[in-house]
Design a protein around this motif. Sequence first.
Motif, PDB file in Angstrom:
ATOM      1  N   ALA A  25     -11.644  -8.845   8.580  1.00  0.00           N
ATOM      2  CA  ALA A  25     -10.397  -9.540   8.264  1.00  0.00           C
ATOM      3  C   ALA A  25     -10.322  -9.862   6.777  1.00  0.00           C
ATOM      4  CB  ALA A  25     -10.295 -10.815   9.102  1.00  0.00           C
ATOM      5  N   MET A  26     -11.437 -10.304   6.194  1.00  0.00           N
ATOM      6  CA  MET A  26     -11.426 -10.656   4.785  1.00  0.00           C
ATOM      7  C   MET A  26     -11.263  -9.422   3.906  1.00  0.00           C
ATOM      8  SD  MET A  26     -11.297 -13.018   2.588  1.00  0.00           S
ATOM      9  CE  MET A  26     -11.628 -14.469   3.594  1.00  0.00           C
ATOM     10  N   GLU A  27     -11.838  -8.312   4.296  1.00  0.00           N
ATOM     11  CA  GLU A  27     -11.667  -7.084   3.510  1.00  0.00           C
ATOM     12  C   GLU A  27     -10.206  -6.636   3.504  1.00  0.00           C
ATOM     13  OE1 GLU A  27     -16.019  -4.905   3.871  1.00  0.00           O
ATOM     14  OE2 GLU A  27     -14.618  -4.751   5.547  1.00  0.00           O
ATOM     15  N   ILE A  28      -9.522  -6.778   4.635  1.00  0.00           N
ATOM     16  CA  ILE A  28      -8.096  -6.455   4.694  1.00  0.00           C
ATOM     17  C   ILE A  28      -7.313  -7.399   3.797  1.00  0.00           C
ATOM     18  CG2 ILE A  28      -6.070  -6.396   6.203  1.00  0.00           C
ATOM     19  CD1 ILE A  28      -8.007  -5.584   8.491  1.00  0.00           C
ATOM     20  N   THR A  29      -7.669  -8.673   3.839  1.00  0.00           N
ATOM     21  CA  THR A  29      -7.006  -9.670   2.993  1.00  0.00           C
ATOM     22  C   THR A  29      -7.160  -9.330   1.524  1.00  0.00           C
ATOM     23  OG1 THR A  29      -7.446 -11.396   4.638  1.00  0.00           O
ATOM     24  CG2 THR A  29      -6.868 -12.124   2.426  1.00  0.00           C
ATOM     25  N   VAL A  30      -8.378  -9.026   1.118  1.00  0.00           N
ATOM     26  CA  VAL A  30      -8.649  -8.726  -0.293  1.00  0.00           C
ATOM     27  C   VAL A  30      -7.900  -7.469  -0.737  1.00  0.00           C
ATOM     28  CG1 VAL A  30     -10.458  -8.040  -1.919  1.00  0.00           C
ATOM     29  CG2 VAL A  30     -10.852  -9.932  -0.329  1.00  0.00           C
ATOM     30  N   GLU A  31      -7.802  -6.479   0.139  1.00  0.00           N
ATOM     31  CA  GLU A  31      -7.040  -5.270  -0.194  1.00  0.00           C
ATOM     32  C   GLU A  31      -5.566  -5.614  -0.435  1.00  0.00           C
ATOM     33  OE1 GLU A  31      -5.773  -1.045   1.921  1.00  0.00           O
ATOM     34  OE2 GLU A  31      -7.594  -2.072   2.587  1.00  0.00           O
ATOM     35  N   ALA A  32      -5.018  -6.482   0.431  1.00  0.00           N
ATOM     36  CA  ALA A  32      -3.629  -6.902   0.245  1.00  0.00           C
ATOM     37  C   ALA A  32      -3.466  -7.687  -1.048  1.00  0.00           C
ATOM     38  CB  ALA A  32      -3.176  -7.738   1.439  1.00  0.00           C
ATOM     39  N   VAL A  33      -4.439  -8.526  -1.353  1.00  0.00           N
ATOM     40  CA  VAL A  33      -4.398  -9.321  -2.584  1.00  0.00           C
ATOM     41  C   VAL A  33      -4.314  -8.425  -3.810  1.00  0.00           C
ATOM     42  CG1 VAL A  33      -5.798 -10.789  -4.098  1.00  0.00           C
ATOM     43  CG2 VAL A  33      -5.513 -11.381  -1.678  1.00  0.00           C
ATOM     44  N   HIS A  34      -5.185  -7.445  -3.879  1.00  0.00           N
ATOM     45  CA  HIS A  34      -5.192  -6.558  -5.052  1.00  0.00           C
ATOM     46  C   HIS A  34      -3.890  -5.743  -5.125  1.00  0.00           C
ATOM     47  CE1 HIS A  34      -9.114  -7.506  -6.631  1.00  0.00           C
ATOM     48  NE2 HIS A  34      -9.666  -7.349  -5.436  1.00  0.00           N
ATOM     49  N   GLY A  35      -3.343  -5.398  -3.964  1.00  0.00           N
ATOM     50  CA  GLY A  35      -2.069  -4.694  -3.951  1.00  0.00           C
ATOM     51  C   GLY A  35      -0.938  -5.547  -4.506  1.00  0.00           C
ATOM     52  N   ALA A  36      -0.910  -6.817  -4.114  1.00  0.00           N
ATOM     53  CA  ALA A  36       0.143  -7.719  -4.581  1.00  0.00           C
ATOM     54  C   ALA A  36      -0.005  -8.022  -6.067  1.00  0.00           C
ATOM     55  CB  ALA A  36       0.122  -9.015  -3.775  1.00  0.00           C
ATOM     56  N   LEU A  37      -1.244  -8.185  -6.529  1.00  0.00           N
ATOM     57  CA  LEU A  37      -1.474  -8.437  -7.950  1.00  0.00           C
ATOM     58  C   LEU A  37      -1.042  -7.240  -8.795  1.00  0.00           C
ATOM     59  CD1 LEU A  37      -4.977 -10.159  -7.752  1.00  0.00           C
ATOM     60  CD2 LEU A  37      -2.817 -11.257  -8.382  1.00  0.00           C
ATOM     61  N   ALA A  38      -1.352  -6.038  -8.324  1.00  0.00           N
ATOM     62  CA  ALA A  38      -0.935  -4.838  -9.046  1.00  0.00           C
ATOM     63  C   ALA A  38       0.587  -4.726  -9.059  1.00  0.00           C
ATOM     64  CB  ALA A  38      -1.555  -3.598  -8.407  1.00  0.00           C
ATOM     65  N   GLY A 209      -2.663  -7.031   7.075  1.00  0.00           N
ATOM     66  CA  GLY A 209      -2.680  -8.150   6.143  1.00  0.00           C
ATOM     67  C   GLY A 209      -1.537  -8.048   5.164  1.00  0.00           C
ATOM     68  N   GLY A 210      -1.275  -9.159   4.497  1.00  0.00           N
ATOM     69  CA  GLY A 210      -0.220  -9.195   3.495  1.00  0.00           C
ATOM     70  C   GLY A 210      -0.542 -10.212   2.429  1.00  0.00           C
ATOM     71  N   ALA A 211       0.058 -10.046   1.260  1.00  0.00           N
ATOM     72  CA  ALA A 211      -0.176 -10.990   0.165  1.00  0.00           C
ATOM     73  C   ALA A 211       1.075 -11.084  -0.696  1.00  0.00           C
ATOM     74  CB  ALA A 211      -1.366 -10.547  -0.684  1.00  0.00           C
ATOM     75  N   LEU A 212       1.248 -12.270  -1.279  1.00  0.00           N
ATOM     76  CA  LEU A 212       2.364 -12.554  -2.179  1.00  0.00           C
ATOM     77  C   LEU A 212       1.838 -13.228  -3.434  1.00  0.00           C
ATOM     78  CD1 LEU A 212       4.692 -14.254   0.452  1.00  0.00           C
ATOM     79  CD2 LEU A 212       4.916 -11.903  -0.362  1.00  0.00           C
ATOM     80  N   VAL A 213       2.490 -12.981  -4.549  1.00  0.00           N
ATOM     81  CA  VAL A 213       2.190 -13.675  -5.794  1.00  0.00           C
ATOM     82  C   VAL A 213       3.447 -14.437  -6.199  1.00  0.00           C
ATOM     83  CG1 VAL A 213       1.531 -13.455  -8.217  1.00  0.00           C
ATOM     84  CG2 VAL A 213       0.546 -11.901  -6.512  1.00  0.00           C
ATOM     85  N   MET A 214       3.293 -15.742  -6.472  1.00  0.00           N
ATOM     86  CA  MET A 214       4.427 -16.567  -6.873  1.00  0.00           C
ATOM     87  C   MET A 214       4.194 -17.164  -8.252  1.00  0.00           C
ATOM     88  SD  MET A 214       5.649 -18.522  -3.375  1.00  0.00           S
ATOM     89  CE  MET A 214       7.054 -19.265  -4.244  1.00  0.00           C
ATOM     90  N   ARG A 215       5.275 -17.188  -9.048  1.00  0.00           N
ATOM     91  CA  ARG A 215       5.236 -17.801 -10.374  1.00  0.00           C
ATOM     92  C   ARG A 215       6.553 -18.540 -10.625  1.00  0.00           C
ATOM     93  NH1 ARG A 215       2.077 -14.141 -14.778  1.00  0.00           N
ATOM     94  NH2 ARG A 215       1.008 -16.101 -15.148  1.00  0.00           N
ATOM     95  N   ARG A 216       6.565 -19.306 -11.697  1.00  0.00           N
ATOM     96  CA  ARG A 216       7.789 -20.037 -12.036  1.00  0.00           C
ATOM     97  C   ARG A 216       8.928 -19.084 -12.365  1.00  0.00           C
ATOM     98  NH1 ARG A 216       4.010 -23.701 -13.760  1.00  0.00           N
ATOM     99  NH2 ARG A 216       3.623 -22.643 -15.746  1.00  0.00           N
ATOM    100  N   ALA A 217      10.140 -19.525 -12.048  1.00  0.00           N
ATOM    101  CA  ALA A 217      11.309 -18.684 -12.262  1.00  0.00           C
ATOM    102  C   ALA A 217      11.484 -18.315 -13.727  1.00  0.00           C
ATOM    103  CB  ALA A 217      12.555 -19.400 -11.742  1.00  0.00           C
ATOM    104  N   GLU A 218      11.089 -19.190 -14.618  1.00  0.00           N
ATOM    105  CA  GLU A 218      11.308 -18.955 -16.052  1.00  0.00           C
ATOM    106  C   GLU A 218      10.525 -17.763 -16.584  1.00  0.00           C
ATOM    107  OE1 GLU A 218       8.315 -22.242 -17.975  1.00  0.00           O
ATOM    108  OE2 GLU A 218       9.916 -22.939 -16.654  1.00  0.00           O
ATOM    109  N   THR A 219       9.461 -17.377 -15.869  1.00  0.00           N
ATOM    110  CA  THR A 219       8.674 -16.221 -16.293  1.00  0.00           C
ATOM    111  C   THR A 219       8.799 -15.053 -15.315  1.00  0.00           C
ATOM    112  OG1 THR A 219       6.680 -17.010 -15.149  1.00  0.00           O
ATOM    113  CG2 THR A 219       6.993 -17.708 -17.443  1.00  0.00           C
TER     114      THR A 219
END
Length: 381
Positions: A25-38, A209-219
């Motif tokens: 489960a964690m390996e799937i999570t980490v794969e999703a994380v790197h995908g979302a960061l990219a 698995g899935g991942a999201l990256v969130m940041r402030r609207a101004e950037t």
Amino acid sequence: MSLRGKAAIVGAALAGCGEAHGKSAMEITVEAVHGALADAGVSLGDVDAIATCQPLDTLSGLTLAQELGLNPKFTMNNRMGGSSFLSHTLWAAMLLELRLADTVLICYGSNQRTASGKLMTALDLPTYEAPYQPMFPLSSYALAADRHMTQFGTTREQLADVAVAARAWAQKNPEAFIRDPLTREDVIASRLVSDPLRVRDCCLVTDGGGALVMRRAETAKDHPRPPVYLLGGGEGTTHRDISEMPDLTVTGAAQSGATAMKMAGVKPADIDVVQLYDAFTINVILFLEDLGFCKKGEGGAFVENGGIAPGGHLPVNTNGGGLSCVHPGMYGIFTLVEAVRQLRGDAGDRQIDGAELAMAHGNGGVLSSQVTNILGTESTL
């Protein structure tokens, strides 16, 4: 202080959907994380807050930080079942608005199918329900379905039409786990599991698995992909055990949806595409009513004969949902990823033309926790 438009999803990705043989489960999570960061054009070292909820790890926030080699300023691990991730977006928006964090990572992964082939849960049966030996959580949803049918005349055919619509959307999605044709008659003829629900009324058991990256609207516009803004959010909790639910036909979505839409300044008629947590066919009918798309008791009529299928009056669960696309234990994050894809125009053959406003809605427990997010493109700010 309103959070409307203050934060945006700038990266999103899926991983391991269907069968991810040999992966934890964690390996799937980490794969999703790197995908979302990219996808966001963000490095791992930029992440200073994380939110997660893993299937059987009650300290999964700590596990994830260790696995990624991070020393986050904030770690969120609030666990409400499938609604958790839609709550995480609200916490993320608050952290970003208060400038307590700059980059928030929200993620999930599960190998439920290849690890066991069946639903895995860390929950024990409720004390007052255990003597009746219900199928957990299936029998809880069957109870709600039976009550809705008795009280409002909802039919087996209308429940079946929810599953048929999901399959029709899945046939447009190459990532969906099941894409075979499905008819109303197929659903009704499938094996009875917990009366009145049959096998095809029930969600899949998959990995994913899935991942999201969130940041402030101004950037948000500094990233490679079009940002998707969080316009509104709300939560509603009514019970823990189905035996304590005040009304089996009314969920906390009535509260969460109203709060989210008030913050966003929209009404149901404004929403272009809807992603609902469809663990069972009855969920969709209940949520459409409670979120205001139709009156209480009219959900069955709303979904029948392709009402929420491709070409219907409201596109619902355009990826195929938990009923036909993916359901690795907690489906909530997948409602968000699909909403992001629709608002970016990235949904391929299932794309809703001109989609600018999306609703993502998560369900946790046994209709216990409801969380609604309203997402929009830049034009909706």
